[in-house]
Design a protein around this motif. Structure first.
Motif, PDB file in Angstrom:
ATOM      1  N   ALA A 220       0.833  -1.208   0.000  1.00  0.00           N
ATOM      2  CA  ALA A 220       0.000   0.000   0.000  1.00  0.00           C
ATOM      3  C   ALA A 220       0.866   1.256   0.000  1.00  0.00           C
ATOM      4  CB  ALA A 220      -0.935  -0.004   1.196  1.00  0.00           C
ATOM      5  N   ALA A 221       1.881   1.265   0.851  1.00  0.00           N
ATOM      6  CA  ALA A 221       2.742   2.445   0.968  1.00  0.00           C
ATOM      7  C   ALA A 221       3.490   2.752  -0.319  1.00  0.00           C
ATOM      8  CB  ALA A 221       3.722   2.251   2.120  1.00  0.00           C
ATOM      9  N   LEU A 222       3.742   1.728  -1.135  1.00  0.00           N
ATOM     10  CA  LEU A 222       4.535   1.907  -2.358  1.00  0.00           C
ATOM     11  C   LEU A 222       3.689   2.268  -3.580  1.00  0.00           C
ATOM     12  CD1 LEU A 222       7.130  -1.017  -2.045  1.00  0.00           C
ATOM     13  CD2 LEU A 222       7.507   1.442  -1.678  1.00  0.00           C
ATOM     14  N   GLN A 223       2.385   2.421  -3.412  1.00  0.00           N
ATOM     15  CA  GLN A 223       1.551   2.781  -4.560  1.00  0.00           C
ATOM     16  C   GLN A 223       1.945   4.156  -5.092  1.00  0.00           C
ATOM     17  OE1 GLN A 223      -0.915   0.683  -6.085  1.00  0.00           O
ATOM     18  NE2 GLN A 223       0.293  -0.675  -4.765  1.00  0.00           N
ATOM     19  N   PRO A 224       1.890   4.346  -6.413  1.00  0.00           N
ATOM     20  CA  PRO A 224       2.278   5.632  -6.993  1.00  0.00           C
ATOM     21  C   PRO A 224       1.236   6.713  -6.752  1.00  0.00           C
ATOM     22  CG  PRO A 224       1.465   4.162  -8.703  1.00  0.00           C
ATOM     23  CD  PRO A 224       1.514   3.354  -7.437  1.00  0.00           C
ATOM     24  N   ALA A 225       1.620   7.949  -7.013  1.00  0.00           N
ATOM     25  CA  ALA A 225       0.703   9.088  -6.861  1.00  0.00           C
ATOM     26  C   ALA A 225      -0.457   8.967  -7.869  1.00  0.00           C
ATOM     27  CB  ALA A 225       1.464  10.382  -7.090  1.00  0.00           C
ATOM     28  N   SER A 226      -1.546   9.573  -7.468  1.00  0.00           N
ATOM     29  CA  SER A 226      -1.777  10.446  -6.327  1.00  0.00           C
ATOM     30  C   SER A 226      -1.869   9.616  -5.043  1.00  0.00           C
ATOM     31  CB  SER A 226      -3.081  11.227  -6.566  1.00  0.00           C
ATOM     32  OG  SER A 226      -3.445  11.972  -5.446  1.00  0.00           O
ATOM     33  N   LYS A 227      -1.218  10.096  -3.975  1.00  0.00           N
ATOM     34  CA  LYS A 227      -1.181   9.323  -2.750  1.00  0.00           C
ATOM     35  C   LYS A 227      -1.125  10.263  -1.555  1.00  0.00           C
ATOM     36  CE  LYS A 227       2.645   7.049  -2.076  1.00  0.00           C
ATOM     37  NZ  LYS A 227       3.773   6.139  -2.365  1.00  0.00           N
ATOM     38  N   LEU A 228      -1.487   9.704  -0.400  1.00  0.00           N
ATOM     39  CA  LEU A 228      -1.470  10.473   0.834  1.00  0.00           C
ATOM     40  C   LEU A 228      -0.091  10.437   1.481  1.00  0.00           C
ATOM     41  CD1 LEU A 228      -3.410  12.141   2.599  1.00  0.00           C
ATOM     42  CD2 LEU A 228      -3.920  10.049   3.867  1.00  0.00           C
ATOM     43  N   GLY A 229       0.657   9.378   1.203  1.00  0.00           N
ATOM     44  CA  GLY A 229       1.983   9.240   1.800  1.00  0.00           C
ATOM     45  C   GLY A 229       1.981   8.493   3.112  1.00  0.00           C
TER      46      GLY A 229
ATOM     47  N   ALA B  52      -6.446   9.142  -3.130  1.00  0.00           N
ATOM     48  CA  ALA B  52      -5.184   8.530  -2.719  1.00  0.00           C
ATOM     49  C   ALA B  52      -5.116   7.051  -3.070  1.00  0.00           C
ATOM     50  CB  ALA B  52      -4.992   8.724  -1.216  1.00  0.00           C
ATOM     51  N   ASN B  53      -4.171   6.695  -3.916  1.00  0.00           N
ATOM     52  CA  ASN B  53      -4.015   5.306  -4.341  1.00  0.00           C
ATOM     53  C   ASN B  53      -3.493   4.415  -3.213  1.00  0.00           C
ATOM     54  OD1 ASN B  53      -4.832   5.935  -6.997  1.00  0.00           O
ATOM     55  ND2 ASN B  53      -2.752   6.583  -7.518  1.00  0.00           N
ATOM     56  N   ASP B  54      -2.609   4.958  -2.363  1.00  0.00           N
ATOM     57  CA  ASP B  54      -2.091   4.155  -1.253  1.00  0.00           C
ATOM     58  C   ASP B  54      -3.204   3.810  -0.274  1.00  0.00           C
ATOM     59  OD1 ASP B  54      -2.317   6.823  -0.509  1.00  0.00           O
ATOM     60  OD2 ASP B  54      -0.325   6.962   0.409  1.00  0.00           O
ATOM     61  N   VAL B  55      -4.113   4.742  -0.053  1.00  0.00           N
ATOM     62  CA  VAL B  55      -5.249   4.482   0.841  1.00  0.00           C
ATOM     63  C   VAL B  55      -6.201   3.455   0.217  1.00  0.00           C
ATOM     64  CG1 VAL B  55      -7.249   5.511   1.988  1.00  0.00           C
ATOM     65  CG2 VAL B  55      -5.064   6.738   1.925  1.00  0.00           C
ATOM     66  N   ALA B  56      -6.413   3.534  -1.081  1.00  0.00           N
ATOM     67  CA  ALA B  56      -7.289   2.562  -1.759  1.00  0.00           C
ATOM     68  C   ALA B  56      -6.769   1.142  -1.575  1.00  0.00           C
ATOM     69  CB  ALA B  56      -7.391   2.903  -3.242  1.00  0.00           C
ATOM     70  N   THR B  57      -5.470   0.958  -1.709  1.00  0.00           N
ATOM     71  CA  THR B  57      -4.897  -0.377  -1.529  1.00  0.00           C
ATOM     72  C   THR B  57      -5.029  -0.833  -0.084  1.00  0.00           C
ATOM     73  OG1 THR B  57      -3.344  -0.111  -3.354  1.00  0.00           O
ATOM     74  CG2 THR B  57      -2.763  -1.729  -1.675  1.00  0.00           C
ATOM     75  N   ALA B  58      -4.807   0.070   0.868  1.00  0.00           N
ATOM     76  CA  ALA B  58      -4.944  -0.290   2.282  1.00  0.00           C
ATOM     77  C   ALA B  58      -6.376  -0.718   2.595  1.00  0.00           C
ATOM     78  CB  ALA B  58      -4.527   0.887   3.158  1.00  0.00           C
ATOM     79  N   VAL B  59      -7.357   0.015   2.071  1.00  0.00           N
ATOM     80  CA  VAL B  59      -8.760  -0.350   2.273  1.00  0.00           C
ATOM     81  C   VAL B  59      -9.048  -1.712   1.652  1.00  0.00           C
ATOM     82  CG1 VAL B  59     -11.143   0.232   1.621  1.00  0.00           C
ATOM     83  CG2 VAL B  59      -9.591   2.017   2.478  1.00  0.00           C
ATOM     84  N   ALA B  60      -8.547  -1.938   0.441  1.00  0.00           N
ATOM     85  CA  ALA B  60      -8.771  -3.205  -0.250  1.00  0.00           C
ATOM     86  C   ALA B  60      -8.220  -4.375   0.551  1.00  0.00           C
ATOM     87  CB  ALA B  60      -8.126  -3.162  -1.630  1.00  0.00           C
ATOM     88  N   GLU B  61      -7.034  -4.206   1.099  1.00  0.00           N
ATOM     89  CA  GLU B  61      -6.420  -5.286   1.884  1.00  0.00           C
ATOM     90  C   GLU B  61      -7.158  -5.502   3.200  1.00  0.00           C
ATOM     91  OE1 GLU B  61      -1.869  -4.808   0.142  1.00  0.00           O
ATOM     92  OE2 GLU B  61      -2.409  -3.872   2.056  1.00  0.00           O
ATOM     93  N   LYS B  62      -7.690  -4.425   3.770  1.00  0.00           N
ATOM     94  CA  LYS B  62      -8.463  -4.550   5.005  1.00  0.00           C
ATOM     95  C   LYS B  62      -9.749  -5.330   4.780  1.00  0.00           C
ATOM     96  CE  LYS B  62     -10.071  -3.418   9.165  1.00  0.00           C
ATOM     97  NZ  LYS B  62      -9.514  -3.968  10.431  1.00  0.00           N
ATOM     98  N   LEU B  63     -10.428  -5.061   3.685  1.00  0.00           N
ATOM     99  CA  LEU B  63     -11.737  -5.662   3.437  1.00  0.00           C
ATOM    100  C   LEU B  63     -11.670  -6.951   2.629  1.00  0.00           C
ATOM    101  CD1 LEU B  63     -13.899  -2.497   2.586  1.00  0.00           C
ATOM    102  CD2 LEU B  63     -13.626  -3.642   4.788  1.00  0.00           C
ATOM    103  N   GLY B  64     -10.612  -7.119   1.830  1.00  0.00           N
ATOM    104  CA  GLY B  64     -10.573  -8.273   0.943  1.00  0.00           C
ATOM    105  C   GLY B  64      -9.424  -9.230   1.144  1.00  0.00           C
ATOM    106  N   GLY B  65      -8.522  -8.916   2.061  1.00  0.00           N
ATOM    107  CA  GLY B  65      -7.355  -9.767   2.254  1.00  0.00           C
ATOM    108  C   GLY B  65      -6.205  -9.344   1.363  1.00  0.00           C
ATOM    109  N   THR B  66      -6.447  -9.399   0.056  1.00  0.00           N
ATOM    110  CA  THR B  66      -5.506  -8.875  -0.934  1.00  0.00           C
ATOM    111  C   THR B  66      -6.273  -7.961  -1.877  1.00  0.00           C
ATOM    112  OG1 THR B  66      -5.838 -10.620  -2.598  1.00  0.00           O
ATOM    113  CG2 THR B  66      -4.204 -11.049  -0.858  1.00  0.00           C
TER     114      THR B  66
END
Length: 441
Positions: free
Chosen positions: A87-96, A117-131
């Motif tokens: 999640a942290a390594l996702q490219p911009a646009s991102k929250l950091g 924010a793309n990094d936040v989208a990935t974090a949400v996805a992993e929280k709700l979907g595992g991957t």
């Protein structure tokens, strides 16, 4: 007496030539669509069924899934979402956001809407979907359930992926469901800014900031998609949803959105019969309508004149909120003999399962009545049988004119052909007559 007018003929020829040049140089990424949010009436349509790249409009479905998890109690607004290395390594646009830290759910919502924010989208996805890939499969499955026929998700952010496709019509459907299913969370789409880690982030959605009545929803851009935008706006009691995909710049996209919305509002004002008469009250805050035991019933009319003001003496105070888009009965083709029942397509969409087998444009009609309360009663009487086949079926009372009196037709919507057939077979076994209908393109 008719006079030869060479100037008028010349202007006509020039108009045709200009139109031809415009078609030849058309933007292949472009599509646009405007609908009435409650009735589903189409007020503007350009290439709405042609596949396009969604870009960050994808995050609308990520938010839909997040709102659904909040509603079911799976998570709370104050819960913390962990941040993985991916999640942290996702490219911009991102929250950091940093690996090993957390972000609360409410801030995540704001970051998705305002910062995209793309990094936040990935974090949400992993929280709700595992991957993220598992979450994307759930997003695609949910898209099919709510009537998005040509959309496939491969990630939660909208970052470039040639397999991630959608249409303007599908994005309008998603926008409509966000408005109707989660009114208690819709205010986030109208926020201009939010604060995180001591820094204020401001929205770059100029339409919501400057266009009268606009209060959402989302912008998006990638090189492949062009400039995308979903907008909702309300004036004089009419809420419209506009989609513009493939704009050549943010400015031209915004200007085009404002133009097509303004034209639609003007058209409704000049000719109110463009919009079908509808009788409804607002959805109940805090509860998704189609999960309430006494779920809302949509009341739509083919003609404005067909819907009497007092609903044939029925108690208007008992009407239930809108949950689904109205169908246009003039476009319905009745199938007098249902096909053999099949297995309902209710499972998740797997890898490579991006075809159109799950076409939810089938309807089961369970009766036509002289009054609206009778139609609603029939829906409540038969809904358990339908829900046993497909629990997310929409419900509506369609009002049509028969001679001088209105007819109230009780219907279940958003079904596949197999689900409609299986539902009707089950109804007939229980002694209830039914009719299978298909909503034509």
């Amino acid at each position: 007496m008719y006079r030869f007018q060479p100037r008028r003929i010349l202007l006509s020829i020039l108009a045709v030539m200009t139109c031809s040049v415009g078609v030849a140089s058309a933007n292949p990424k472009y599509a646009a669509y405007v609908i009435h949010a409650e009735t589903g009436d189409v007020l503007f349509d350009r290439y709405s069924n042609e596949t396009r790249y969604p870009a960050s409009l994808t995050k609308m479905m990520t938010l839909y899934m997040l709102f659904e998890a909040l509603e079911t109690g799976e998570i709370k607004l104050t819960d913390k979402i962990p941040v993985s290395k991916r999640a942290a390594l996702q490219p911009a646009s991102k929250l950091g956001i940093k690996q090993g830290t957390t972000i609360d759910v409410e801030t995540a919502i704001q970051a998705l809407v305002i910062k995209s924010a793309n990094d936040v989208a990935t974090a949400v996805a992993e929280k709700l979907g595992g991957t993220e890939s598992q979450f994307a499969a759930k997003m695609t499955s949910k898209a099919r359930q709510i009537g998005m026929r040509r959309t496939t998700f491969r990630n939660a952010s909208g970052l470039p992926d040639t397999r991630q496709r959608t249409t303007a019509r599908d994005m309008a459907t998603l926008s409509q469901r966000l408005v109707q299913d989660f009114p208690q969370y819709f205010h986030y789409f109208d926020d201009d800014s939010f604060v995180w880690d001591g820094r204020t982030y401001k929205s770059h959605n100029k339409v919501t900031q400057h266009y009268k009545g606009a209060d959402g929803i989302k912008t998006g851009y990638t090189r492949a998609s062009g400039y995308n935008l979903s907008t909702t706006a309300e004036r004089d009691g009419h809420r419209l949803i506009g989609i513009v995909l493939g704009g050549r710049s943010g400015t031209t996209r915004n200007n085009h959105m404002e133009l097509i919305l303004s034209n639609a509002f003007d058209a409704i004002e000049k000719r109110p019969t463009l919009v079908k008469s509808i009788h409804s009250v607002r959805p109940v805050p805090g509860l998704r309508p189609d999960r309430i035991e006494e779920a809302p019933v949509l009341l739509a009319s083919v003609k404005a004149s067909a819907a009497p003001s007092a609903l044939a003496g029925g108690d208007v105070s008992s009407l239930l909120p809108v949950t689904a888009q109205a169908d246009q009965s003039t476009q319905l083709a009745a199938l007098m003999a249902p096909t053999e029942p099949g297995i309902a397509d209710t499972g998740p969409i797997g890898e490579g399962d991006a075809d159109l087998d799950l076409v939810r444009n089938w309807i089961v009609q369970v009766g036509a009545f002289k009054s609206q309360p009778q139609a609603i009663e029939q829906i409540h009487r038969t809904q358990d049988t339908i829900r046993a086949v497909w629990p997310d079926a929409g419900r509506e009372v369609n009002i049509a004119q028969k001679e001088k009196d209105p007819v109230y037709r009780a219907r279940f919507t958003r079904l596949t052909e197999n689900e409609a057939s299986a539902s009707c077979t089950a109804l007939k076994k229980s002694g209830t007559d039914c009719l299978i209908l298909q909503l034509a393109e």
